[in-house]
Write a protein that holds these residues in place. Structure first.
Motif: not given
Lengths: 254, 381
Positions: B331-334, B253-263
């Protein structure tokens, strides 16, 4: 007039078969998506002949049998079917895909046939550089391609799951026979000269699927063939101009 | 919990024009290769190779390549060529070929040879996925799709036999006949490199996975539907007395991690839509050619594909909410991953950390965040 269902058992499989009319026998090999479709054209032919229209295995009611792996298997199948129908000579008529089978038979066993009618047959690669790919088309697109005046009827929401599956089956069998080489037999032109019997080629003048110019290739190779073009018709003149098409067939067979 | 992390790359062509969907019927099969600019291609191939090599440095358990033809969707017509380059550029990560489209090959022994070469050269780092090639590729190759399944199973059997039984032997099947089967080299891993079956989850594939113990990898899909397939496989395994372990279940699956959910959504939203819209743009009849699946499966596939047309309408936020993709802060991705893992029980996460038109800088940033702030904690759980 309506046709009667009378199935044949050939080599372990059931072959659904429509019959209508009386008189000399005329064996009709149906078009790719027309198994069991008996139309006005066939009614007209049945006024003069006993018309016999079997389903190609895997193109109608039943699954493709495992042994059907290409055109040679269909040809063997029809050799058996001819033997079953009798030992005499037959008048044979083939429509589109059925025309391809009929031509193969005419080249292989011309002695079993009295006459041959081919309506816009597949089987010989035409002169166009780009041929329309019917495999990639849905039913509506196919109608658009093959009919001069496609009516508004289209498949879609109202098509039952059962019918969708039947269509998928038929398309899969057609792919098995004619995906590559695309709906033709590269060997056929070389042997077509063996079909010395009288042959009538019928072609819709506005055939966008198999170009009417393809008829020239057939005429060059079949010494006793002649061409009649049907006006105001696309790939299926028997559907769009049944009277004129049937008349041409009867005059030829008279 | 034991979970292995794979870094998957599709090597997409990111330069489709803005109005592509309106102006073109498909990004597959017929989209003219006149639009492939070799100069841009030179740069993008090397960028993508760098990203795969970087994943090895970052500590992913494996890096993955795949095979597609005549399409902007992915630029790897030969996954073995890319795998060969990675064999030289990496030292540690497994190299997963997900997979070779063996039904499309005229000669399956070419695949047996190439994968064996890679396995020997890398000292046994190869995972050998096998696929049929998707329906579109039967148009691209002029191959009869009604033979696809038979060719797949027979080629698979032939390759496994060529890898495991000393040759020469004779092969007489329905699709292939060879008098002398005796490919040099043999693979290094015994009995052979792990065989994975990336798939959408057809009954036939589920059957193969369970019966032979080949790990299954589900291509991106709505999370609840992925769970359904995993549940089916586990149930089938129970039924057969062949328990399906987490290591046999993978989710790509596509995954993207950034500093915040919104970002995350703001930075990567449009790039993932490019994957689900432009790159996935193709007519139904092309996707499912005649005979590619049984008539019965075709019926349900038609329903699925009708739904899939709806997927192109979804927003990035909806893709996240439905679990097609995981986007967010570390944190959200984890948290999301831990939840999915708990209810779905997969052992292999195949992360598509570059997707669609996601540019190099954002790809690297997300890879780094994933490797430093998601993977270690997930491994510790």
């Amino acid at each position: 007039m309506s046709a009667k269902q009378s199935d044949l058992e050939i080599n372990g499989i059931t072959v659904p078969c429509l019959r209508g009319g009386e008189g000399r026998q005329l064996l009709v090999l149906h078009a790719e998506f027309a198994a069991g479709v008996w139309g006005r054209f066939h009614d007209l032919l049945a006024e003069r002949f006993e018309v016999i229209m079997p389903e190609h295995p895997g193109f109608g009611r039943f699954e493709r049998p495992d042994w059907l792996d290409g055109m040679p298997d269909l040809v063997y199948h029809y050799l058996e079917l001819l033997d079953r129908l009798g030992s005499g000579q037959f008048n044979l008529l083939g429509e589109s895909f059925g025309g391809w089978i009929a031509a193969e038979l005419a080249a292989l066993v011309p002695e079993r046939l009295r006459s041959l009618v081919l309506i816009a047959p597949m089987g010989v690669s035409g002169p166009r550089a780009q041929t329309p790919d019917i495999f990639v088309m849905n039913e509506a697109q196919r109608r658009q391609l093959t009919l001069l005046r496609p009516d508004g009827k289209s498949s879609g929401a109202e098509t039952s799951r059962q019918e969708l599956e039947r269509q998928a089956r038929v398309k899969a069998t057609l792919a098995r026979v004619g995906w590559n080489p695309y709906l033709h037999d590269p060997r056929l032109p070389h042997w077509l000269h063996r079909a010395r019997l009288p042959c009538l080629l019928l072609w819709g003048q506005a055939d966008r699927f198999i170009a009417p110019e393809t008829a020239e290739l057939w005429l060059q190779r079949m010494p006793n063939a002649r061409l009649r073009t049907v006006e105001h018709a696309g790939h299926f003149p028997q559907l769009e101009q049944p009277e004129e098409t049937a008349k041409a067939v009867m005059e030829f067979l008279a | 919990m034991s979970i292995e992390f794979y870094y998957f790359h599709l090597m997409p062509w990111p330069y489709l024009p803005q109005d592509f969907i309106k102006t073109h019927p498909s990004s597959w099969v017929t989209y003219s290769n006149g639009n492939f600019d070799p100069q841009k291609g030179h740069a993008i191939y090397n960028r993508y190779l760098d990203e795969l090599a970087y994943a090895d440095e970052l500590g992913f358990d494996g890096i993955c390549v795949n095979e597609h033809h005549q399409t902007a969707y992915g630029l790897m017509p030969s996954p073995n060529v890319i795998a060969a380059m990675l064999a030289q550029r990496t030292k540690r990560a497994k190299i997963a070929i997900l997979g070779n489209a063996i039904s499309l090959r005229d000669h399956p022994l070419r695949v047996a040879e190439e994968v064996a070469m890679l396995d020997v050269i890398t000292g046994g780092r190869i995972i050998s996925g096998f696929v049929r090639g998707i329906g579109l590729e039967y148009y691209s190759f002029g191959l009869d799709p009604s033979r696809s399944r038979d060719r797949f199973v027979e080629a698979l059997d032939l390759i496994v036999k060529a890898w495991t039984e000393p040759g020469p032997f004779e092969w007489r099947g329905k699709e292939y006949e060879f008098r002398y089967v005796n490919p040099w080299p043999r693979p290094l891993q015994r009995p052979h490199p792990p065989i994975w079956l990336p798939s959408t989850g057809s009954p036939e594939t589920i059957e193969l996975c369970v019966e032979r113990g080949y790990p299954f990898a589900r291509v991106y899909e709505r999370a609840d539907l992925v769970k359904q397939v995993f549940d089916q496989i586990r149930a089938k395994g129970e039924e057969r007395g062949k328990p399906v372990t987490p290591g046999m279940l993978g989710w790509m699956m596509p995954i993207y991690v950034a500093e915040s959910d919104a970002r995350a959504l703001e930075e990567a939203g449009k790039h993932v839509l490019y994957l689900f819209r432009e790159l996935s743009h193709r007519p139904f009849e092309m996707l499912l050619p005649p005979g590619y699946m049984s008539a019965a499966s075709m019926g349900s596939a038609m329903e699925r594909v009708a739904r899939r047309a709806g997927i192109a309408e979804l927003s990035a936020k909806e893709l996240v909410d439905l679990g097609f993709v995981i986007f967010g802060s570390p944190q959200s991705v984890r948290q999301r991953l831990a939840e999915y893992h708990k209810v779905m029980g997969f052992g292999n996460l195949v992360a598509l950390l570059q997707f669609g038109s996601l540019p190099a800088d954002l790809t690297r940033k997300s890879m780094e965040l994933f490797a430093s702030e998601v993977m270690p904690e997930m491994r510790r759980l």
